[in-house]
Scaffold this motif. Structure first.
Motif, mmCIF file in Angstrom:
data_model
loop_
_atom_site.group_PDB
_atom_site.id
_atom_site.type_symbol
_atom_site.label_atom_id
_atom_site.label_comp_id
_atom_site.label_asym_id
_atom_site.label_seq_id
_atom_site.Cartn_x
_atom_site.Cartn_y
_atom_site.Cartn_z
ATOM 1 N N ILE A 181 50.279 19.188 67.197
ATOM 2 C CA ILE A 181 50.481 20.068 66.035
ATOM 3 C C ILE A 181 51.967 20.345 65.796
ATOM 4 O O ILE A 181 52.441 20.280 64.667
ATOM 5 C CB ILE A 181 49.676 21.378 66.226
ATOM 6 C CG1 ILE A 181 48.174 21.057 66.235
ATOM 7 C CG2 ILE A 181 50.008 22.386 65.118
ATOM 8 C CD1 ILE A 181 47.275 22.211 66.651
ATOM 9 N N ARG A 182 52.678 20.660 66.824
ATOM 10 C CA ARG A 182 54.108 20.953 66.689
ATOM 11 C C ARG A 182 54.914 19.678 66.955
ATOM 12 O O ARG A 182 54.514 18.840 67.774
ATOM 13 C CB ARG A 182 54.533 22.058 67.662
ATOM 14 C CG ARG A 182 53.778 23.363 67.505
ATOM 15 C CD ARG A 182 54.594 24.409 66.742
ATOM 16 N NE ARG A 182 54.841 24.078 65.371
ATOM 17 C CZ ARG A 182 54.043 24.390 64.334
ATOM 18 N NH1 ARG A 182 52.941 25.050 64.522
ATOM 19 N NH2 ARG A 182 54.357 24.025 63.112
ATOM 20 N N CYS A 240 51.571 19.622 61.797
ATOM 21 C CA CYS A 240 51.599 20.770 60.880
ATOM 22 C C CYS A 240 52.177 20.383 59.510
ATOM 23 O O CYS A 240 53.316 19.927 59.412
ATOM 24 C CB CYS A 240 52.462 21.852 61.518
ATOM 25 S SG CYS A 240 52.947 23.177 60.412
ATOM 26 N N ALA A 241 51.391 20.594 58.457
ATOM 27 C CA ALA A 241 51.843 20.268 57.097
ATOM 28 C C ALA A 241 53.007 21.157 56.659
ATOM 29 O O ALA A 241 53.873 20.748 55.882
ATOM 30 C CB ALA A 241 50.676 20.434 56.121
ATOM 31 N N PHE A 242 53.049 22.368 57.195
ATOM 32 C CA PHE A 242 54.081 23.331 56.780
ATOM 33 C C PHE A 242 55.478 22.911 57.249
ATOM 34 O O PHE A 242 56.479 23.275 56.643
ATOM 35 C CB PHE A 242 53.711 24.710 57.349
ATOM 36 C CG PHE A 242 54.348 25.872 56.635
ATOM 37 C CD1 PHE A 242 54.149 26.078 55.278
ATOM 38 C CD2 PHE A 242 55.134 26.779 57.317
ATOM 39 C CE1 PHE A 242 54.728 27.164 54.617
ATOM 40 C CE2 PHE A 242 55.713 27.868 56.668
ATOM 41 C CZ PHE A 242 55.512 28.060 55.316
ATOM 42 N N CYS A 391 48.010 31.324 60.577
ATOM 43 C CA CYS A 391 48.381 30.200 61.438
ATOM 44 C C CYS A 391 48.197 30.647 62.883
ATOM 45 O O CYS A 391 48.733 31.680 63.283
ATOM 46 C CB CYS A 391 49.833 29.783 61.214
ATOM 47 S SG CYS A 391 50.328 28.480 62.370
ATOM 48 N N TYR A 393 49.097 28.600 65.362
ATOM 49 C CA TYR A 393 49.854 27.615 66.137
ATOM 50 C C TYR A 393 51.365 27.826 66.109
ATOM 51 O O TYR A 393 52.124 26.890 66.258
ATOM 52 C CB TYR A 393 49.496 26.207 65.658
ATOM 53 C CG TYR A 393 48.006 25.970 65.644
ATOM 54 C CD1 TYR A 393 47.268 26.049 66.814
ATOM 55 C CD2 TYR A 393 47.334 25.704 64.449
ATOM 56 C CE1 TYR A 393 45.898 25.871 66.807
ATOM 57 C CE2 TYR A 393 45.955 25.520 64.432
ATOM 58 C CZ TYR A 393 45.243 25.596 65.619
ATOM 59 O OH TYR A 393 43.896 25.424 65.609
ATOM 60 N N ILE A 395 53.467 29.366 63.596
ATOM 61 C CA ILE A 395 54.170 29.793 62.385
ATOM 62 C C ILE A 395 53.820 31.264 62.163
ATOM 63 O O ILE A 395 52.689 31.689 62.405
ATOM 64 C CB ILE A 395 53.804 28.919 61.163
ATOM 65 C CG1 ILE A 395 54.134 27.440 61.416
ATOM 66 C CG2 ILE A 395 54.527 29.425 59.920
ATOM 67 C CD1 ILE A 395 55.586 27.054 61.342
ATOM 68 N N PHE A 397 52.596 33.698 60.610
ATOM 69 C CA PHE A 397 51.630 34.518 59.860
ATOM 70 C C PHE A 397 50.293 34.426 60.586
ATOM 71 O O PHE A 397 49.459 33.612 60.269
ATOM 72 C CB PHE A 397 51.528 34.156 58.362
ATOM 73 C CG PHE A 397 51.578 32.702 58.017
ATOM 74 C CD1 PHE A 397 52.775 32.095 57.693
ATOM 75 C CD2 PHE A 397 50.417 31.930 57.973
ATOM 76 C CE1 PHE A 397 52.824 30.749 57.349
ATOM 77 C CE2 PHE A 397 50.445 30.596 57.630
ATOM 78 C CZ PHE A 397 51.655 30.007 57.330
ATOM 79 N N CYS A 440 47.342 19.056 60.093
ATOM 80 C CA CYS A 440 46.823 20.422 60.168
ATOM 81 C C CYS A 440 47.124 21.092 58.834
ATOM 82 O O CYS A 440 48.281 21.126 58.395
ATOM 83 C CB CYS A 440 47.468 21.217 61.296
ATOM 84 S SG CYS A 440 46.860 22.939 61.298
ATOM 85 N N MET A 441 46.085 21.554 58.159
ATOM 86 C CA MET A 441 46.260 22.332 56.930
ATOM 87 C C MET A 441 45.374 23.574 57.035
ATOM 88 O O MET A 441 44.850 24.078 56.046
ATOM 89 C CB MET A 441 45.885 21.490 55.695
ATOM 90 C CG MET A 441 46.695 20.202 55.568
ATOM 91 S SD MET A 441 46.873 19.590 53.891
ATOM 92 C CE MET A 441 45.204 19.378 53.377
ATOM 93 N N ALA A 442 45.206 24.059 58.277
ATOM 94 C CA ALA A 442 44.253 25.146 58.522
ATOM 95 C C ALA A 442 44.575 26.406 57.724
ATOM 96 O O ALA A 442 43.671 27.122 57.301
ATOM 97 C CB ALA A 442 44.218 25.464 60.016
ATOM 98 N N CYS A 443 45.871 26.673 57.512
ATOM 99 C CA CYS A 443 46.219 27.894 56.763
ATOM 100 C C CYS A 443 45.797 27.779 55.301
ATOM 101 O O CYS A 443 45.670 28.790 54.605
ATOM 102 C CB CYS A 443 47.706 28.194 56.896
ATOM 103 S SG CYS A 443 48.765 26.786 56.544
HETATM 104 S S1 SF4 Z 1 47.877 26.499 60.184
HETATM 105 FE FE1 SF4 Z 1 49.376 25.914 58.614
HETATM 106 S S2 SF4 Z 1 51.343 26.586 59.388
HETATM 107 FE FE2 SF4 Z 1 49.907 26.627 61.102
HETATM 108 S S3 SF4 Z 1 50.138 24.644 62.127
HETATM 109 FE FE3 SF4 Z 1 48.500 24.412 60.645
HETATM 110 S S4 SF4 Z 1 49.505 23.716 58.750
HETATM 111 FE FE4 SF4 Z 1 51.089 24.491 60.104
#
Ligand code: SF4
Length: 470
Positions: A181-182, A240-242, A391, A393, A395, A397, A440-443
């Motif tokens: 993820i990171r 992570c998409a962010f 998030c 993982y 980030i 929030f 990862c686009m969980a947020c």
């Molecule tokens: S939840 Fe969003 S901000 Fe957190 S790792 Fe996944 S994509 Fe990145």
């Protein structure tokens, strides 16, 4: 507790400490609260210097000269707990065992696992999940060496994390969580090896053959420069998409994809969406919210055939508001952060491009500023879709309560921030523009790549940590 950070490790460098210091400055955007370096010579002595503040404030020619040895690791920290205490700063280390780690990410089952270890007699010095990870790593290392240590971490700790570490006198290591993820990359320069959170920290130091570690992969570089790499636990890749949209710097490449190109594609896609869905919008000028959204705003303006201008100037002497640890500090910082250029926006219909909308505080303030300086209309475009889920993982929030889009329609967010039109990137376009099949686009979607059974406990702990520093 969680750590949204930059990590770096080097071995085989004639000036390891100096190189680590430079890496801290190149990854400073990943955390501005604290920084630290740990080095070791081949005799196995661990030298550590860490403190609150920017790298430039902590390190000097004299104290860098005291950090002996040809191998070392370093860490830029964004804190979410234990705000004022140097014990919370990384690298974390075990003096007797000669093991140090620098950690970027978040362990979801941290409160649960900490209680387990405390019940077994382990005393914790900090409230950081990095310290927990160090103990779990050490337990595995004592039982079966490096790869067993990583397996133990993968098995017991749930979350998103990238780690660099040092075993004094033996070598340096790095590993990712099973979903990757990171970010974490590895490079080679002559006989030297280095690991970094971002490719620019490697390429600017002359490292070649830069590769992302695979999800679940671990690498150990021994003092004789023998490199051993292995995927310890293979999960589905979910970077992570962010990171692509906001967090990584635009000079970096992630998973082989230049961040700059991804952001340009996001701008083009937003332009197409705006043109197709709202052809009636009259636009005089496109401006970015500096600095992250510049490539997207520029590409968007080109695609629409509209002028691109700098309408907001950043005060360079204040940090990034998003990574300031409390809402109160963030709000104060916003007042100092951006200054509008009246001649660019007065009497104009202004399209403002931002990378994302998290809490809405920045967007609302920016729109008000632009209106105060005479804009006729303000349209806000976000290159990241609505963030409706926390998030887990790393980030910053971790609670849905702080997210402006949680439980709201786009129209409601538009009204809240005061825009004449709010246009968000779609999740499908985001994925296509980044160019990776699996992210990862969980947020955005609420689909988390890991189990989330301990999330509530972790979120509660986080809120308590925040309360302490507010
Ligand atoms: S939840 Fe969003 S901000 Fe957190 S790792 Fe996944 S994509 Fe990145």
């Amino acid at each position: 507790m969680a750590q949204l950070c930059g990590v770096f490790g080097v071995i085989g460098s004639s000036q390891a400490a100096a190189e680590l210091y430079i890496a801290l400055t190149h990854q400073q955007h990943r955390g501005q609260d604290a920084a630290g370096i740990a080095t070791s010579d081949s005799q196995g002595k661990l030298n550590v210097l860490k403190s609150r503040g920017l790298a430039i404030e902590i390190f000097s020619e004299e104290n860098i000269a005291n950090l002996d040895g040809g191998m070392g690791i370093c860490h830029n920290r964004y804190p979410t707990a234990g705000y004022g205490d140097v014990k919370e700063c990384q690298p974390f280390f075990l003096d007797k065992e000669g093991i140090g780690i620098a950690f970027n990410g978040n362990i979801i089952n941290y409160p649960y696992m900490k209680k387990q270890l405390e019940a077994a007699g382990r005393e914790f010095e900090s409230s950081s999940d990095g310290e927990l990870l160090l103990y779990i790593f050490q337990e595995g290392y004592a039982n079966g060496g490096f790869f067993e240590a990583v397996r133990n971490v993968h098995e017991k700790l749930i979350g998103g994390y990238s780690v660099v570490g040092i075993i004094a006198g033996e070598g340096i290591f790095a590993f990712k969580d099973p979903n990757g993820i990171r970010p974490l990359l590895m490079g080679k320069r002559g006989t030297a090896y280095a690991f970094a959170s971002e490719s620019i920290a490697l390429s600017i130091e002359g490292y070649n053959d830069i590769q992302d570690l695979k999800p679940g992969e671990a690498a150990f570089i021994r003092k004789d420069m023998e490199a051993e790499r292995r995927v310890v636990t293979a999960g589905e890749p979910r970077p992570c998409a962010f990171e692509f949209v906001y967090f990584s710097t635009v000079e970096s490449k992630l998973e082989g994809i230049p961040v700059y190109q991804a952001r340009s594609r996001l701008g083009q896609a937003l332009a197409r969406k705006a043109r197709e869905k709202w052809p009636e919008l009259e636009i005089d000028v496109v401006i970015p919210v500096p600095d992250t959204s510049r490539p997207a705003a520029n590409a968007l303006a080109k695609e629409l055939g509209k002028p691109y201008e700098e309408g907001l100037v950043k005060n360079r002497y204040i940090g990034r508001t998003f990574i300031m640890p409390t809402q109160r500090i963030r709000e104060n910082a916003l007042k100092l952060k951006l200054k509008p250029i009246e001649s660019v926006i007065k009497g104009k219909k202004v399209m403002v491009v931002d990378d994302s909308i998290v809490r809405g505080t920045t967007s609302k303030r920016i729109i008000r500023l632009i209106r105060d300086f005479g804009a006729e209309k303000v349209y806000l475009l976000s290159t990241f879709p609505p963030i409706r889920n926390p998030c887990l993982y790393g980030i910053d929030f971790t609670s849905e309560k702080e997210l402006i889009a949680h439980g709201k329609t786009i129209k409601e967010v538009e009204q809240h921030v005061g825009a004449d039109r709010l246009i968000y990137m779609s999740p499908e376009d985001l994925k296509e523009c980044i160019g990776l099949k699996s992210l990862c686009m969980a947020c955005i979607t609420g689909e988390y790549p890991t189990p989330t059974g301990h999330a509530k406990e972790m979120q509660t702990q986080r809120q308590e940590d925040y309360a302490k520093i507010k």
